[in-house]
Motif scaffolding. Structure first.
Motif, PDB file in Angstrom:
ATOM      1  N   TYR A 105       1.002  -1.428  -0.432  1.00  0.00           N
ATOM      2  CA  TYR A 105       0.358  -0.341  -0.063  1.00  0.00           C
ATOM      3  C   TYR A 105       0.406   1.212  -0.206  1.00  0.00           C
ATOM      4  O   TYR A 105       0.856   2.320  -0.917  1.00  0.00           O
ATOM      5  CB  TYR A 105      -1.194   0.194   0.827  1.00  0.00           C
ATOM      6  CG  TYR A 105      -1.152   1.189   0.977  1.00  0.00           C
ATOM      7  CD1 TYR A 105      -3.306   0.683   0.153  1.00  0.00           C
ATOM      8  CD2 TYR A 105      -2.074   2.236   1.372  1.00  0.00           C
ATOM      9  CE1 TYR A 105      -3.853   1.989  -0.141  1.00  0.00           C
ATOM     10  CE2 TYR A 105      -2.805   3.309   1.496  1.00  0.00           C
ATOM     11  CZ  TYR A 105      -4.411   3.272   0.559  1.00  0.00           C
ATOM     12  OH  TYR A 105      -4.985   3.861   0.479  1.00  0.00           O
TER      13      TYR A 105
ATOM     14  N   GLU B 173       1.790   4.218  -2.582  1.00  0.00           N
ATOM     15  CA  GLU B 173       1.277   5.925  -2.798  1.00  0.00           C
ATOM     16  C   GLU B 173       2.253   6.211  -3.369  1.00  0.00           C
ATOM     17  O   GLU B 173       2.462   7.052  -3.999  1.00  0.00           O
ATOM     18  CB  GLU B 173       0.838   6.080  -1.162  1.00  0.00           C
ATOM     19  CG  GLU B 173       0.019   5.808  -0.927  1.00  0.00           C
ATOM     20  CD  GLU B 173      -1.445   6.545  -2.027  1.00  0.00           C
ATOM     21  OE1 GLU B 173      -0.513   7.570  -1.895  1.00  0.00           O
ATOM     22  OE2 GLU B 173      -2.531   6.178  -2.023  1.00  0.00           O
ATOM     23  N   PHE B 174       3.750   5.245  -3.225  1.00  0.00           N
ATOM     24  CA  PHE B 174       4.980   5.888  -3.436  1.00  0.00           C
ATOM     25  C   PHE B 174       6.170   6.335  -4.944  1.00  0.00           C
ATOM     26  O   PHE B 174       5.977   7.318  -5.411  1.00  0.00           O
ATOM     27  CB  PHE B 174       6.086   5.184  -3.211  1.00  0.00           C
ATOM     28  CG  PHE B 174       7.691   5.777  -2.527  1.00  0.00           C
ATOM     29  CD1 PHE B 174       7.922   6.862  -2.228  1.00  0.00           C
ATOM     30  CD2 PHE B 174       8.222   5.086  -3.547  1.00  0.00           C
ATOM     31  CE1 PHE B 174       9.183   7.198  -2.180  1.00  0.00           C
ATOM     32  CE2 PHE B 174       9.845   5.442  -3.658  1.00  0.00           C
ATOM     33  CZ  PHE B 174      10.402   6.077  -3.014  1.00  0.00           C
TER      34      PHE B 174
ATOM     35  N   ARG C 120       3.156   7.538  -6.811  1.00  0.00           N
ATOM     36  CA  ARG C 120       2.621   8.598  -7.404  1.00  0.00           C
ATOM     37  C   ARG C 120       3.923   9.207  -8.133  1.00  0.00           C
ATOM     38  O   ARG C 120       3.576  10.155  -9.066  1.00  0.00           O
ATOM     39  CB  ARG C 120       1.747   8.954  -6.672  1.00  0.00           C
ATOM     40  CG  ARG C 120       0.422   8.698  -5.944  1.00  0.00           C
ATOM     41  CD  ARG C 120      -0.206   9.647  -5.337  1.00  0.00           C
ATOM     42  NE  ARG C 120      -1.667   8.953  -4.334  1.00  0.00           N
ATOM     43  CZ  ARG C 120      -2.269   8.416  -5.470  1.00  0.00           C
ATOM     44  NH1 ARG C 120      -2.725   8.887  -7.244  1.00  0.00           N
ATOM     45  NH2 ARG C 120      -3.077   7.595  -4.342  1.00  0.00           N
ATOM     46  N   ILE C 121       5.030   9.080  -7.710  1.00  0.00           N
ATOM     47  CA  ILE C 121       5.706  10.037  -8.605  1.00  0.00           C
ATOM     48  C   ILE C 121       6.085   9.761  -9.847  1.00  0.00           C
ATOM     49  O   ILE C 121       6.687  10.258 -10.991  1.00  0.00           O
ATOM     50  CB  ILE C 121       7.205  10.152  -7.860  1.00  0.00           C
ATOM     51  CG1 ILE C 121       7.949   8.763  -7.033  1.00  0.00           C
ATOM     52  CG2 ILE C 121       6.338  10.894  -6.478  1.00  0.00           C
ATOM     53  CD1 ILE C 121       8.746   8.761  -6.665  1.00  0.00           C
ATOM     54  N   PHE C 122       5.378   8.789 -10.003  1.00  0.00           N
ATOM     55  CA  PHE C 122       5.651   8.012 -11.915  1.00  0.00           C
ATOM     56  C   PHE C 122       3.899   7.764 -12.190  1.00  0.00           C
ATOM     57  O   PHE C 122       4.259   6.398 -12.191  1.00  0.00           O
ATOM     58  CB  PHE C 122       6.947   6.662 -11.728  1.00  0.00           C
ATOM     59  CG  PHE C 122       7.349   6.758 -10.800  1.00  0.00           C
ATOM     60  CD1 PHE C 122       8.749   6.948 -12.487  1.00  0.00           C
ATOM     61  CD2 PHE C 122       8.352   5.864 -10.087  1.00  0.00           C
ATOM     62  CE1 PHE C 122       9.922   7.439 -11.813  1.00  0.00           C
ATOM     63  CE2 PHE C 122       9.742   5.849 -10.251  1.00  0.00           C
ATOM     64  CZ  PHE C 122      10.459   6.453  -9.977  1.00  0.00           C
ATOM     65  N   PRO C 123       3.514   8.476 -12.152  1.00  0.00           N
ATOM     66  CA  PRO C 123       2.179   8.129 -12.233  1.00  0.00           C
ATOM     67  C   PRO C 123       1.843   7.977 -13.445  1.00  0.00           C
ATOM     68  O   PRO C 123       0.864   6.895 -13.566  1.00  0.00           O
ATOM     69  CB  PRO C 123       1.545  10.110 -12.280  1.00  0.00           C
ATOM     70  CG  PRO C 123       2.817  10.846 -12.920  1.00  0.00           C
ATOM     71  CD  PRO C 123       3.784   9.689 -12.318  1.00  0.00           C
ATOM     72  N   GLU C 124       2.353   7.500 -14.966  1.00  0.00           N
ATOM     73  CA  GLU C 124       2.158   7.258 -16.010  1.00  0.00           C
ATOM     74  C   GLU C 124       2.512   5.666 -15.965  1.00  0.00           C
ATOM     75  O   GLU C 124       1.303   4.589 -16.412  1.00  0.00           O
ATOM     76  CB  GLU C 124       3.519   7.339 -17.251  1.00  0.00           C
ATOM     77  CG  GLU C 124       3.632   8.920 -17.398  1.00  0.00           C
ATOM     78  CD  GLU C 124       1.663   9.830 -18.098  1.00  0.00           C
ATOM     79  OE1 GLU C 124       1.297   9.018 -19.065  1.00  0.00           O
ATOM     80  OE2 GLU C 124       1.609  11.346 -17.964  1.00  0.00           O
TER      81      GLU C 124
ATOM     82  N   ARG D 121       2.910   3.571 -12.960  1.00  0.00           N
ATOM     83  CA  ARG D 121       2.644   3.212 -11.910  1.00  0.00           C
ATOM     84  C   ARG D 121       2.585   2.408 -11.486  1.00  0.00           C
ATOM     85  O   ARG D 121       2.441   1.172 -10.717  1.00  0.00           O
ATOM     86  CB  ARG D 121       1.504   4.069 -11.094  1.00  0.00           C
ATOM     87  CG  ARG D 121       1.259   4.266  -8.888  1.00  0.00           C
ATOM     88  CD  ARG D 121       0.760   5.622  -9.244  1.00  0.00           C
ATOM     89  NE  ARG D 121       0.088   4.760  -7.447  1.00  0.00           N
ATOM     90  CZ  ARG D 121      -1.221   5.025  -7.440  1.00  0.00           C
ATOM     91  NH1 ARG D 121      -1.951   5.424  -8.803  1.00  0.00           N
ATOM     92  NH2 ARG D 121      -1.225   5.001  -6.284  1.00  0.00           N
ATOM     93  N   ILE D 122       0.686   1.800 -12.090  1.00  0.00           N
ATOM     94  CA  ILE D 122       0.542  -0.282 -12.269  1.00  0.00           C
ATOM     95  C   ILE D 122       1.391  -0.687 -12.667  1.00  0.00           C
ATOM     96  O   ILE D 122       2.025  -2.245 -12.130  1.00  0.00           O
ATOM     97  CB  ILE D 122      -0.844   0.307 -13.093  1.00  0.00           C
ATOM     98  CG1 ILE D 122      -1.922   0.749 -12.503  1.00  0.00           C
ATOM     99  CG2 ILE D 122      -1.754  -0.821 -13.401  1.00  0.00           C
ATOM    100  CD1 ILE D 122      -2.972   0.511 -11.212  1.00  0.00           C
TER     101      ILE D 122
ATOM    102  N   ILE E 171       4.996  -0.514 -12.706  1.00  0.00           N
ATOM    103  CA  ILE E 171       6.044  -0.695 -11.195  1.00  0.00           C
ATOM    104  C   ILE E 171       5.773  -1.652 -11.007  1.00  0.00           C
ATOM    105  O   ILE E 171       5.997  -2.564 -10.234  1.00  0.00           O
ATOM    106  CB  ILE E 171       6.648  -0.006 -11.064  1.00  0.00           C
ATOM    107  CG1 ILE E 171       7.125   1.268 -12.496  1.00  0.00           C
ATOM    108  CG2 ILE E 171       7.628   0.325 -10.592  1.00  0.00           C
ATOM    109  CD1 ILE E 171       7.953   2.607 -11.561  1.00  0.00           C
TER     110      ILE E 171
END
Lengths: 345, 434
Positions: free
Chosen positions: A279, A283-284, A286-290, A292-293, A295
């Motif tokens: 979890y 959240e962490f 989020r700095i790679f929004p594109e 994120r899923i 990674i």
């Protein structure tokens, strides 16, 4: 008396690395608000605590008892809606609506258990998958009352302080996990449910042949899982101040599975570790929004590739060694068992 | 060795992330930080971002903003709310945006359930949140119920969902009048309602069943509810044909909009289709229906060459040039930023409460509409004012491969420049002129 307690503490906690880590981790969690009052961090940890309860309740039901439930969000959602309805329509306070929400989770557990008495394996899983969808249909059918797809918003907060919220979530999480851990502990001298849950999972017919009323214990597993998942759902509704269709989402049900499998299924501490790692990582990221899923998925796949039994179980196996004779856990570098002196190699 | 390598890689990745995180939280001087929050992996979120970046570039290129003698530029912070999957995630994203990224203002939001949660977070921090996606009326009734808490919420786009029904009924009325005049039909026209199986459509179906006979004098011959993901609606269309319906009033947001429109043309069902079909708002609709979607009519936000205000065409053309897509209504972030910036300039301060007062006085012509917020003495304060002279929306019809605006058509004297007359489908003409 005190001397005995200290001795037990030394033997049962300090001598076992896994439990020592858990204790240190709990102390760190207790010390977080004095260190930082960053609301975003506290929010992340509050939801981590809530989802720990949710994931552990899935582990109790599916990991220990083998009743693979793909619709675990039903318990979460029904409790969230019950709390929300009581809070908004009757004006009841969260300290009352949350336990009642959990009881609604118990009722849902009993209802879901009925097919579980007749179905096994993938058939049970598919049926459980349908239950949240049925409840969703009911919610949409009575949208004037349930808020339909908008949900029920504007719920009362548990408290007006993020720090208080954090400590409440932490306390509820710790107590819930300890109860579920005790209920599933196969070596417990207090309750024998743990060993029976194991037996039902491994071979239900053999368990029944041994004189165990498997129906009663399966019902118990559903009730306990429903209760604790319900607590998580009701807490979530009051922290979010909204209960909506997303509380019954398939995605939420699968998250419980992912967290538990990642940490280590049928271990209780596995889902705790799974949620506490995944979890905050999510959240962490989020700095790679594109990405994120992507990674996130990569991390899960990589970890499970090299630690197929889950990250917490893998770490435990590295730190602890079980005595082949008395089954007591010992720290990995010991050559002989601390209790019976049997060679550990 | 291999395991060590993998763990080292993950550790490095996390450390790099930490470094990036630290960089993004660094305070910058003389910038106004505006958070753009939305489902960034979906077209709605993409258009949130596109609209906002266009406004930022234009304002910064023009020299930025001067507030209390200081020059500011606009800095945008892009935040994926993941709201389609998890409203919990969306609320966390909002909190991060405000407390970690230090956004001064926030624009965006799409899924109502998530916007409720995000709205609560923004209000807790007394941060102005300009909604650019969720249409639910309740978001604004909260302002009426608890003004001191929710006064920081304003809706820029779209107008409230209740008015979607108004627009559909008025478009239906226009189409019906043209059909009666063009085909010499007498007596009341028959209308079939075709709505996807979705909760949002239920209330609209009930409203249509009640108001179509009363307001338009038309007869509702039945309601059909295919799945939002159906790939074949032959049964429904055949039944509609048998019912003798002259018009089909649609409520479709899902992919069923494509097979519906294609089969309507293929089967030559002698009924004209009017209403909401989200697929027909997209540029690829004509190719997806292989041209059978001709005459499909849907409510819409923009159409090429149709000037809702004097700023619409310039915005539309710039958007299409830059991104190669027709803007959706979530690109209203463009207007949101201009609205905010103009309020800041008028108030000459960044004080939030002063800006709320100034935003309430807004009366500006944006790219999508003339924006005036509903007053605090109404049931929905800070909502978009709807009607001729304010936000109206449009209806478009596919006419030989082009999306043409066909409504408003003399709505209290309002017909936008570039609007053409709604066309009766050939298949309907053939049926009623034989």
């Amino acid at each position: 008396m005190i001397r005995r307690l200290i001795k037990d503490f030394q033997g049962d906690v300090l001598a076992i690395p896994g439990r020592l880590i858990a204790l240190v981790f709990l102390l760190i969690l207790l010390l977080i608000p004095p260190i930082t009052r960053e609301p975003y961090i506290l929010r992340t940890l509050i939801f981590t605590n809530i989802f720990v309860i949710f994931a552990v309740s899935w582990d109790l039901l599916s990991g220990y008892t083998g009743q693979i439930n793909f619709g675990h969000a039903l318990f979460f959602g029904i409790a969230a809606y019950t709390s929300a309805l009581l809070n908004t329509h009757l004006g009841w306070q969260p300290w009352l609506t949350i336990p009642i929400g959990a009881l609604a989770g118990v009722v849902a557990g009993v209802v879901v258990c009925l097919p579980a008495l007749r179905l096994r394996g993938p058939y049970l899983s598919l049926v459980t998958l349908a239950f949240p969808l049925i409840l969703l249909g009911v919610i949409f059918a009575f949208s004037d009352f349930t808020g339909g797809e908008l949900g029920i918003s504007g719920l009362d907060r548990i408290s007006n302080s993020r720090t208080v919220d954090y400590y409440i979530s932490l306390l509820v999480m710790v107590v819930s996990v300890l109860i579920m851990w005790k209920l599933t502990d196969a070596r417990s001298s207090l309750v024998r449910t743990g060993v029976i849950f194991h037996a039902i999972r491994e071979d239900e017919i053999a368990a029944r042949a041994s004189g165990i009323n498997t129906v009663r214990y399966k019902l118990l597993a559903f009730i306990v899982a429903g209760f604790f998942a319900g607590i998580a759902g009701a807490l979530n509704a009051h922290f979010m101040r909204i209960a909506g269709p997303s509380n019954l989402d398939l995605f939420l049900s699968f998250q419980a599975v992912i967290w538990t499998v990642f940490g280590g299924i049928a271990s209780i501490y596995g889902p705790v570790a799974g949620v506490y790692i995944l979890y905050p990582v999510m959240e962490f990221l989020r700095i790679f929004p594109e990405h994120r899923i992507l990674i996130f998925a990569g991390i899960v796949v990589l970890i499970l590739l090299f630690m197929p039994e889950g990250v917490a179980v893998w770490i435990r196996d590295k730190l602890e060694r079980e005595c082949p004779r008395c089954k007591l856990s010992n720290i990995a570098f010991r050559r002989t068992c601390r209790a019976c002196s049997t060679s550990l190699y | 060795m291999r395991k060590k390598l993998i763990f080292s890689s993950i550790t490095c990745l996390l450390l790099i992330s930490l470094a990036f995180g630290a960089c993004t939280t660094e305070e910058e001087v003389n910038t106004i930080k505006i958070g753009v929050i939305g489902p960034m992996t979906y077209v709605q979120g993409e258009h949130h971002w596109y609209g906002a970046t266009m406004a930022r570039d234009e304002i910064n290129d023009a020299g930025g903003i001067t507030v209390d003698g200081k020059d500011y530029t606009i800095e945008l912070i892009k935040t994926d709310s993941n709201e389609m999957l998890s409203p919990t995630d969306a609320a966390a994203a909002m909190e991060r945006l405000i407390t970690v990224d230090k956004a001064d203002f926030v624009i965006g939001g799409f899924r109502t359930e998530a916007v409720f949660a995000m709205q609560d977070v923004a209000m807790d921090y007394e941060t102005i949140f300009l909604g650019c996606g969720a249409a639910t009326e309740e978001l604004c009734t909260r302002v009426a119920d608890d003004y001191d808490t929710y006064k920081y919420w304003f809706r820029i786009t779209p107008f409230c969902n209740v008015n979607l029904v108004n627009n559909s009924l008025m478009t239906l009325g226009t189409a019906g009048a043209i059909m009666q005049a063009g085909l010499g039909l007498e007596g009341s026209l028959k209308v079939a309602i075709l709505a996807e199986q979705a909760e949002w459509a239920d209330a609209m179906v009930a409203a249509y069943e009640a108001y179509v006979p009363v307001m338009l004098g038309m007869e509702v011959v039945g309601t059909w509810r295919p799945s939002a993901t159906a790939t074949d609606v032959t049964a429904e269309l055949t039944a509609i044909e048998d019912s003798g319906a002259h018009l089909i009033l649609t409520i479709i947001s899902g992919p069923v909009g494509i097979p519906y429109a294609r089969q309507l043309g293929e089967l030559e069902i002698p009924a004209a289709s009017v209403g909401i079909n989200v697929e027909a708002q997209k540029d690829g609709f004509w190719d997806a229906t292989e041209g059978y979607g001709n005459y499909e009519t849907t409510l819409n936000t923009y159409a090429e060459g149709v000037a809702l205000t004097e700023k619409t065409n310039a915005f539309f053309e710039a958007f299409v040039d830059e991104y190669g897509e027709t803007p959706t209504y979530t690109a209203g972030t463009y207007d949101a930023i201009y609205t905010l910036v103009e309020a800041i300039e008028r108030a000459d301060t960044l004080d939030t409460d002063a800006l709320v007062t100034e935003l309430e006085k807004t009366d500006r012509k944006g790219a999508g509409a003339r924006l005036v917020f509903m007053g605090t003495d109404t049931d929905t304060p800070h909502d978009v004012t709807y009607g001729p002279g304010y936000a109206t929306g449009i209806a478009t019809q596919w006419q030989d491969g082009e999306m043409k605006a066909v409504w408003p058509w003399d709505w209290d004297g309002l017909t936008y420049e570039g609007t053409v007359m709604w066309q009766i489908p050939d298949r309907v003409i053939n049926k009623y002129t034989q």
